[in-house]
Design an enzyme around this catalytic site. Structure first.
Site, PDB file in Angstrom:
ATOM      1  N   HIS A   1       3.758 -17.578 -10.408  1.00  0.00           N
ATOM      2  CA  HIS A   1       2.896 -17.416 -11.578  1.00  0.00           C
ATOM      3  C   HIS A   1       1.541 -18.064 -11.371  1.00  0.00           C
ATOM      4  CE1 HIS A   1       6.388 -16.296 -14.387  1.00  0.00           C
ATOM      5  NE2 HIS A   1       5.644 -15.242 -14.106  1.00  0.00           N
TER       6      HIS A   1
ATOM      7  N   GLU B   1      15.341   2.296   5.144  1.00  0.00           N
ATOM      8  CA  GLU B   1      15.019   0.894   5.395  1.00  0.00           C
ATOM      9  C   GLU B   1      15.941   0.270   6.431  1.00  0.00           C
ATOM     10  OE1 GLU B   1      15.120  -1.164   1.630  1.00  0.00           O
ATOM     11  OE2 GLU B   1      16.979  -0.217   1.044  1.00  0.00           O
TER      12      GLU B   1
ATOM     13  N   ASP C   1      12.274  -4.090   4.387  1.00  0.00           N
ATOM     14  CA  ASP C   1      13.561  -4.243   5.060  1.00  0.00           C
ATOM     15  C   ASP C   1      13.544  -3.607   6.445  1.00  0.00           C
ATOM     16  OD1 ASP C   1      15.371  -5.791   3.545  1.00  0.00           O
ATOM     17  OD2 ASP C   1      15.369  -4.232   2.025  1.00  0.00           O
TER      18      ASP C   1
ATOM     19  N   CYS D   1       7.238   2.923   0.134  1.00  0.00           N
ATOM     20  CA  CYS D   1       7.198   2.078  -1.066  1.00  0.00           C
ATOM     21  C   CYS D   1       7.326   0.596  -0.741  1.00  0.00           C
ATOM     22  CB  CYS D   1       8.252   2.505  -2.081  1.00  0.00           C
ATOM     23  SG  CYS D   1       9.931   2.263  -1.495  1.00  0.00           S
TER      24      CYS D   1
HETATM   25  C1  PEP Z   1      11.648  -2.446   1.073  1.00  0.00           C
HETATM   26  O1  PEP Z   1      12.635  -2.919   1.651  1.00  0.00           O
HETATM   27  O2  PEP Z   1      10.576  -2.156   1.646  1.00  0.00           O
HETATM   28  C2  PEP Z   1      11.700  -2.209  -0.379  1.00  0.00           C
HETATM   29  C3  PEP Z   1      10.738  -1.576  -1.010  1.00  0.00           C
HETATM   30  O3  PEP Z   1      12.772  -2.715  -1.035  1.00  0.00           O
HETATM   31  P1  PEP Z   1      12.912  -4.254  -1.461  1.00  0.00           P
HETATM   32  O4  PEP Z   1      11.624  -4.958  -1.146  1.00  0.00           O
HETATM   33  O5  PEP Z   1      13.230  -4.223  -2.908  1.00  0.00           O
HETATM   34  O6  PEP Z   1      14.060  -4.700  -0.605  1.00  0.00           O
HETATM   35 MG    MG Z   2      14.543  -3.003   0.632  1.00  0.00          MG
END
Ligand code: PEP
Ligand code: MG
Length: 568
Positions: free
Chosen positions: A180, A422, A446, A493
């Site tokens: 934060h 991932e 990941d 993502c």
């Molecule tokens: C990732 O692994 O890139 C992902 C978007 O999932 P998280 O960060 O929630 O593991």
């Molecule tokens: Mg992930």
């Protein structure tokens, strides 16, 4: 001159003099009892909330509401009261109880939840300091140069009460990108660096320094040439920010006409607030684990439905990708009673766990389908390594549909099914997976950890956790190519999706959709509008020839600098 590498916090460059902050009350006011100090802290959080509302905005004001709620939380405070009443020194009782709760958060996989451990500790420290008579708020010394405030940790209240005219930047040992304090620093436009080891002994009182919140670099006793080059960098960053703020294009389209869809990553319906004034094409990743981790028992169907419905409604017809529960052995959700595992990241997490806890999984799918009745929704499964898992997950979705049909419950009829890429297995076999789903989204956080065999949360192997590694990039390329070949949508993502250095490469590899934190959308759109697709393709070809992470990083840096130069 000495360079120290911390972690990037809030972006920006600051040049000034270090002031070490040790939180000793120099002129302590009267000591307080536990109850009076707690009431005083609650009162202060209310005042800060009001001030934040007037000065920085609602999102930041909520930080103080959250602290107020923690201070009023009987679950946290009753055990302390009992220990103090039994004669234990308050500092010890408060410290121990806050640490026990903080530890539960600290072991969680999601960065966001791990950072909440700091909030619990901060609340304990606020209270202890108040009992000792320390008034919150630090007066920064007068002087010519700006103050670079270095502290073991800073609470949001500490940060917010600092004199912005004197403050140049913040340097802390604790805290992370989603703490934060960093969120507040960002909204106040104050550069911040976290993760500086031994901060109070490594840095000297009144030492001159330059800091770059974007790279996490801190240069002690810089020479005149270094100061000059950072001043220039500071000027060009200000100029860049101004241009981004003036941007009036609503869509990310390259100069040669390629449309790139930009979506947002969220972790709760509350995160939709940050999108109120943003241009975005949809929610590319709704991490639903927060729903489960934030409550004491499995959320009821009504609670789950309300959360999904709120996001779908606020997305206002844009696409929404809901990722099913992604928790694992490392993330404690007490009521699920997950057994301890030796290697939690290689253990029972994501879809694996859901397929084992089938009823829990089917209930989540039912809630998603019910909430999206009459709308379109996309469902995405995390941590997939085998095609059979995908087949089984679809069977569970069929079960959920069947249950709802039996009940006569209206539900979404046009669900699209996707998976996160991932794991190396999924990325290598991307073409086979593509044939079994409607879309794929690359989770680079990941993927990087599994390809480099370096734990994403372990500071000792952070150097090895390297997204520039050619193996990571080749697997992204393989997945993108599989998408193009089979006509399956592939997006990114993970954090790389919003990283300005990676944007040209990802677009050049054929990724047509990127999902990122809401705060990154505008810069990404601005940069994409100044690129040409054919240049990005050429860059991608060059990068795929390279076999060394440093060379790849340097090439991406060069491209980015060239892009910035062409914009100005
Ligand atoms: C990732 O692994 O890139 C992902 C978007 O999932 P998280 O960060 O929630 O593991
Ligand atoms: Mg992930």
């Amino acid at each position: 001159m000495q360079t120290i590498k911390g972690n990037p916090g809030a972006p920006g460059i600051a040049i000034g003099t270090i002031v070490l902050y040790t939180k000793q009350a120099s002129d302590p006011a009267e000591e307080m009892t536990f109850a009076t100090a707690r009431a005083a802290c609650v009162e202060q959080m209310k005042q800060l909330r009001q001030r934040a509302l007037e000065e920085v905005g609602e999102e930041q004001a909520k930080i103080f509401t959250a602290y107020q709620m923690l201070l009023e939380d009987a679950y946290l405070f009753q055990p302390m009261e009992r220990r103090i009443a039994a004669g234990e020194p308050p500092e010890q009782a408060i410290g121990a109880e806050c640490e026990a709760v903080a530890q539960r958060f600290a072991g969680m996989k999601q960065d966001y939840l791990r950072q909440r451990a700091d909030d619990i500790r901060n609340v304990g420290n606020l209270l202890i300091n108040r009992m000792k008579g320390a008034e919150p708020g630090l007066v920064l010394p007068e002087g010519e140069s700006k103050v670079l405030l270095a502290a073991y940790e800073l609470t949001p209240a500490d940060t917010f009460l600092l004199d912005k005219k004197r403050l140049g930047g913040l340097i802390t040992e604790q805290g992370g990108a989603t703490s934060h304090t960093v969120i507040l620093a960002k909204s106040m436009g104050i550069p911040a660096i976290t993760g500086v080891r031994q901060v109070l002994s490594a840095l000297g009182q009144h030492q001159n320094a330059v800091m770059d919140g974007q790279t996490g670099e801190l240069i002690l006793d810089p020479d005149a040439q270094t100061v000059q080059s950072y001043l220039q960098k500071q000027d060009s960053q200000h100029a860049f920010r101004e241009k981004v703020d003036r941007l009036d294009c609503r869509q990310a389209v390259t100069k040669d006409g390629e449309i790139v869809r930009l979506c947002a990553n969220i972790g709760s319906p509350r995160d939709m607030d940050a999108l109120q004034n943003e241009e975005y094409d949809g929610i590319g990743l709704f991490r639903t684990e927060f729903l489960y981790a934030d409550s004491a028992a499995e959320p009821t169907m009504a609670e789950q439905e309300a959360a999904y419905r709120a996001v779908l409604e606020r997305a206002d017809g844009r696409e929404v990708i809901i990722r099913t529960l992604d928790i694992g052995g490392d993330k404690e959700v007490p009521y699920l009673r997950l057994p301890k595992e030796q290697n939690p990241f290689l253990g029972n997490r994501g879809l694996r766990l859901c397929l084992e806890r089938r009823e829990l999984f089917v209930r989540q799918l039912e809630a998603i389908l019910t909430a999206s009745a009459g709308k379109q929704v996309k469902i995405m499964f995390p941590m997939v390594t085998e095609i059979s898992e995908l087949v089984e997950a679809k069977r569970c979705l069929g079960e959920a549909e069947h249950v709802l049909l039996e009940k006569g419950q209206p539900c979404c009829e046009k669900v699209k099914i996707g998976m996160m890429v991932e794991t190396p297995a999924a990325a290598v076999m991307a073409e086979s997976f593509a044939a079994c789903c409607d879309f794929m989204s690359i989770g680079t956080n990941d993927l990087t950890q599994y390809v480099t065999a370096a734990d994403r949360g372990n500071p000792h192997v952070q150097k090895l956790y390297c997204p520039y590694h050619p193996a990571v990039i080749r697997l992204i390329a393989n997945t993108a190519a599989a998408g193009l070949k089979t006509g399956t949508e592939v997006s990114v993502c993970g954090e790389l999706g919003g990283n300005p250095l990676f944007l040209p490469l990802l677009i050049g590899l054929g990724i047509g959709k990127l999902s990122m934190a809401p705060a990154l959308l505008k810069t990404a759109r601005f940069l994409i509008c100044h690129m040409a697709k054919r240049d990005t393709e050429q860059l991608a070809r060059q990068i795929l020839e390279l076999e060394d992470a440093d060379q790849i990083e340097a090439a991406l840096q060069r491209t980015y600098q060239k892009l910035l130069k062409n914009i100005s």
